[in-house]
Design a protein around this motif. Structure first.
Motif, PDB file in Angstrom:
ATOM      1  N   LEU A 200       0.409  -1.220  -0.286  1.00  0.00           N
ATOM      2  CA  LEU A 200       0.095  -0.247   0.203  1.00  0.00           C
ATOM      3  C   LEU A 200       0.535   1.356  -0.040  1.00  0.00           C
ATOM      4  O   LEU A 200       1.221   1.439   0.959  1.00  0.00           O
ATOM      5  CB  LEU A 200      -0.915   0.346   1.582  1.00  0.00           C
ATOM      6  CG  LEU A 200      -1.950  -1.516   1.605  1.00  0.00           C
ATOM      7  CD1 LEU A 200      -1.994  -1.471   2.674  1.00  0.00           C
ATOM      8  CD2 LEU A 200      -2.872  -1.019   0.608  1.00  0.00           C
ATOM      9  N   PRO A 201       0.766   2.101  -1.121  1.00  0.00           N
ATOM     10  CA  PRO A 201       1.988   3.683  -1.077  1.00  0.00           C
ATOM     11  C   PRO A 201       1.115   4.142  -0.037  1.00  0.00           C
ATOM     12  O   PRO A 201       0.153   4.553   0.674  1.00  0.00           O
ATOM     13  CB  PRO A 201       0.720   3.806  -2.390  1.00  0.00           C
ATOM     14  CG  PRO A 201       0.149   3.256  -3.622  1.00  0.00           C
ATOM     15  CD  PRO A 201       0.055   2.293  -2.470  1.00  0.00           C
TER      16      PRO A 201
ATOM     17  N   LEU B 108      -2.010   4.489   0.589  1.00  0.00           N
ATOM     18  CA  LEU B 108      -3.664   4.766  -0.820  1.00  0.00           C
ATOM     19  C   LEU B 108      -4.000   2.726  -0.782  1.00  0.00           C
ATOM     20  O   LEU B 108      -3.301   2.364  -0.568  1.00  0.00           O
ATOM     21  CB  LEU B 108      -2.631   5.124  -1.799  1.00  0.00           C
ATOM     22  CG  LEU B 108      -4.120   5.389  -2.894  1.00  0.00           C
ATOM     23  CD1 LEU B 108      -5.397   6.386  -2.125  1.00  0.00           C
ATOM     24  CD2 LEU B 108      -3.178   5.455  -3.874  1.00  0.00           C
ATOM     25  N   GLN B 109      -5.561   2.780  -0.681  1.00  0.00           N
ATOM     26  CA  GLN B 109      -5.855   1.829  -1.372  1.00  0.00           C
ATOM     27  C   GLN B 109      -6.380   2.210  -2.501  1.00  0.00           C
ATOM     28  O   GLN B 109      -7.139   2.797  -2.819  1.00  0.00           O
ATOM     29  CB  GLN B 109      -7.148   1.533  -0.459  1.00  0.00           C
ATOM     30  CG  GLN B 109      -7.132   1.228   1.062  1.00  0.00           C
ATOM     31  CD  GLN B 109      -8.236   0.571   1.426  1.00  0.00           C
ATOM     32  OE1 GLN B 109      -8.840   1.407   1.996  1.00  0.00           O
ATOM     33  NE2 GLN B 109      -7.811  -0.666   2.517  1.00  0.00           N
ATOM     34  N   ASP B 110      -5.618   1.053  -3.354  1.00  0.00           N
ATOM     35  CA  ASP B 110      -5.510   0.938  -4.918  1.00  0.00           C
ATOM     36  C   ASP B 110      -5.897  -0.713  -5.638  1.00  0.00           C
ATOM     37  O   ASP B 110      -4.801  -0.902  -5.159  1.00  0.00           O
ATOM     38  CB  ASP B 110      -5.088   1.613  -5.615  1.00  0.00           C
ATOM     39  CG  ASP B 110      -4.959   1.694  -6.983  1.00  0.00           C
ATOM     40  OD1 ASP B 110      -5.730   1.585  -7.902  1.00  0.00           O
ATOM     41  OD2 ASP B 110      -4.527   2.592  -7.296  1.00  0.00           O
ATOM     42  N   ASN B 111      -7.056  -0.791  -5.820  1.00  0.00           N
ATOM     43  CA  ASN B 111      -7.059  -2.146  -6.009  1.00  0.00           C
ATOM     44  C   ASN B 111      -6.720  -2.324  -7.772  1.00  0.00           C
ATOM     45  O   ASN B 111      -7.348  -3.655  -8.446  1.00  0.00           O
ATOM     46  CB  ASN B 111      -8.514  -2.946  -5.671  1.00  0.00           C
ATOM     47  CG  ASN B 111      -9.937  -2.106  -6.362  1.00  0.00           C
ATOM     48  OD1 ASN B 111     -10.033  -1.123  -7.366  1.00  0.00           O
ATOM     49  ND2 ASN B 111     -10.461  -2.992  -7.340  1.00  0.00           N
ATOM     50  N   SER B 112      -6.575  -1.109  -8.659  1.00  0.00           N
ATOM     51  CA  SER B 112      -5.618  -1.333 -10.022  1.00  0.00           C
ATOM     52  C   SER B 112      -5.264  -2.108 -10.152  1.00  0.00           C
ATOM     53  O   SER B 112      -5.005  -2.737 -11.897  1.00  0.00           O
ATOM     54  CB  SER B 112      -5.759   0.084 -10.358  1.00  0.00           C
ATOM     55  OG  SER B 112      -4.207   0.252  -9.769  1.00  0.00           O
TER      56      SER B 112
ATOM     57  N   TYR C 184     -10.299   3.457  -4.402  1.00  0.00           N
ATOM     58  CA  TYR C 184      -9.267   4.733  -4.436  1.00  0.00           C
ATOM     59  C   TYR C 184      -9.566   4.850  -3.776  1.00  0.00           C
ATOM     60  O   TYR C 184     -10.221   6.004  -3.437  1.00  0.00           O
ATOM     61  CB  TYR C 184      -8.835   4.459  -6.035  1.00  0.00           C
ATOM     62  CG  TYR C 184      -7.288   5.603  -5.940  1.00  0.00           C
ATOM     63  CD1 TYR C 184      -6.461   5.729  -6.725  1.00  0.00           C
ATOM     64  CD2 TYR C 184      -7.603   7.425  -5.720  1.00  0.00           C
ATOM     65  CE1 TYR C 184      -5.485   6.596  -6.544  1.00  0.00           C
ATOM     66  CE2 TYR C 184      -6.941   7.966  -5.799  1.00  0.00           C
ATOM     67  CZ  TYR C 184      -5.525   7.705  -6.138  1.00  0.00           C
ATOM     68  OH  TYR C 184      -4.423   8.037  -6.620  1.00  0.00           O
ATOM     69  N   ASN C 185      -9.046   4.745  -1.978  1.00  0.00           N
ATOM     70  CA  ASN C 185      -9.507   5.825  -1.229  1.00  0.00           C
ATOM     71  C   ASN C 185      -8.043   5.733  -0.031  1.00  0.00           C
ATOM     72  O   ASN C 185      -7.433   4.814  -0.396  1.00  0.00           O
ATOM     73  CB  ASN C 185     -10.463   5.518  -0.475  1.00  0.00           C
ATOM     74  CG  ASN C 185     -10.810   3.720   0.173  1.00  0.00           C
ATOM     75  OD1 ASN C 185      -9.875   3.389   0.378  1.00  0.00           O
ATOM     76  ND2 ASN C 185     -11.922   2.977  -0.132  1.00  0.00           N
ATOM     77  N   LEU C 186      -7.895   6.758   0.778  1.00  0.00           N
ATOM     78  CA  LEU C 186      -7.278   6.631   1.978  1.00  0.00           C
ATOM     79  C   LEU C 186      -7.769   5.839   2.873  1.00  0.00           C
ATOM     80  O   LEU C 186      -8.597   5.739   3.588  1.00  0.00           O
ATOM     81  CB  LEU C 186      -7.377   8.462   2.364  1.00  0.00           C
ATOM     82  CG  LEU C 186      -5.688   8.582   2.975  1.00  0.00           C
ATOM     83  CD1 LEU C 186      -5.113   8.469   2.499  1.00  0.00           C
ATOM     84  CD2 LEU C 186      -6.141  10.067   3.468  1.00  0.00           C
TER      85      LEU C 186
ATOM     86  N   ASP D 273       5.934  10.398  -6.485  1.00  0.00           N
ATOM     87  CA  ASP D 273       5.000  10.705  -7.555  1.00  0.00           C
ATOM     88  C   ASP D 273       3.119  10.134  -7.540  1.00  0.00           C
ATOM     89  O   ASP D 273       2.405  10.001  -8.648  1.00  0.00           O
ATOM     90  CB  ASP D 273       5.240   9.692  -8.210  1.00  0.00           C
ATOM     91  CG  ASP D 273       5.190   8.191  -8.319  1.00  0.00           C
ATOM     92  OD1 ASP D 273       5.128   7.327  -7.212  1.00  0.00           O
ATOM     93  OD2 ASP D 273       5.735   7.206  -8.890  1.00  0.00           O
ATOM     94  N   LEU D 274       2.231  10.150  -6.896  1.00  0.00           N
ATOM     95  CA  LEU D 274       0.799   9.683  -6.868  1.00  0.00           C
ATOM     96  C   LEU D 274      -0.121  11.167  -7.627  1.00  0.00           C
ATOM     97  O   LEU D 274       0.239  12.431  -5.847  1.00  0.00           O
ATOM     98  CB  LEU D 274       0.417   9.294  -5.298  1.00  0.00           C
ATOM     99  CG  LEU D 274       1.439   8.062  -4.603  1.00  0.00           C
ATOM    100  CD1 LEU D 274       0.129   7.611  -3.605  1.00  0.00           C
ATOM    101  CD2 LEU D 274       0.021   7.198  -5.864  1.00  0.00           C
TER     102      LEU D 274
END
Length: 172
Positions: A59-60, A77-81, A128-130, A150-151
């Motif tokens: 997780l970034p 940052l939760q991102d499932n991409s 895409y959430n914090l 770089d986000l």
């Protein structure tokens, strides 16, 4: 996010690192936070863990702050991409820190059967959430977190602080 009541547990190696950093006045360096889908056996001493059972994604980290009372808050940052279909159950989360040249499992939480599903992307299941994660830092007051720069994302509280900072745009 998964439901758990016990919070993050400082591992034995995490506690040893904390003591070492306090004695040396060096900053505690948090290197990464990860989700996993591992299962631990009943009776396992979480403090004795030295690695995630089954790491699935990193997780970034977007920001951090020392809260006080021996804790710090890390925004992730939760991102499932990049999650492969069909997804995975988030049964564990770990925070790693740097100890010399090594990276150690600093703190850990296990959710067991109270997990949340991390879906693969697509349709209404784009995530895409914090997420804010509290970790124990003890009496250590110096904290370094490897923030991913770089986000295209700024936590709203950081942006609000920027708006009221008289020195934010001195050239203007």
């Amino acid at each position: 996010m998964s439901e758990y009541s016990s919070g993050m547990t400082l591992t034995d190696v995490g506690q040893a690192l904390q003591v070492k950093k306090l004695a040396s006045t060096e900053a505690l360096e948090i290197t990464k936070a990860v989700y996993g889908d591992g299962k631990i056996a009943d009776g396992t001493d979480i403090k004795a863990l030295t690695a995630m059972v089954s790491q699935k994604m990193t997780l970034p980290m977007v920001s951090s702050k020392v809260v006080g009372n021996g804790t710090a808050e890390i925004s992730l940052l939760q991102d499932n991409s990049g999650v492969e279909a069909p997804g995975f159950p988030i049964t564990e989360i770990g925070v790693y820190a740097k100890d010399g040249d090594a990276e150690i499992l600093y703190s850990y939480a296990y959710f067991g059967d109270r997990y949340t599903w991390m879906p693969s992307p697509g349709g209404a299941e784009t995530i895409y959430n914090l997420m804010k994660l509290d970790i124990v830092i003890g009496r250590t007051t110096q904290l370094t977190v490897n923030v991913k720069s770089d986000l295209a994302f700024t936590p709203s509280e950081d942006f609000q602080a920027h708006l009221v900072d008289a020195n934010a745009h001195t050239a203007l």
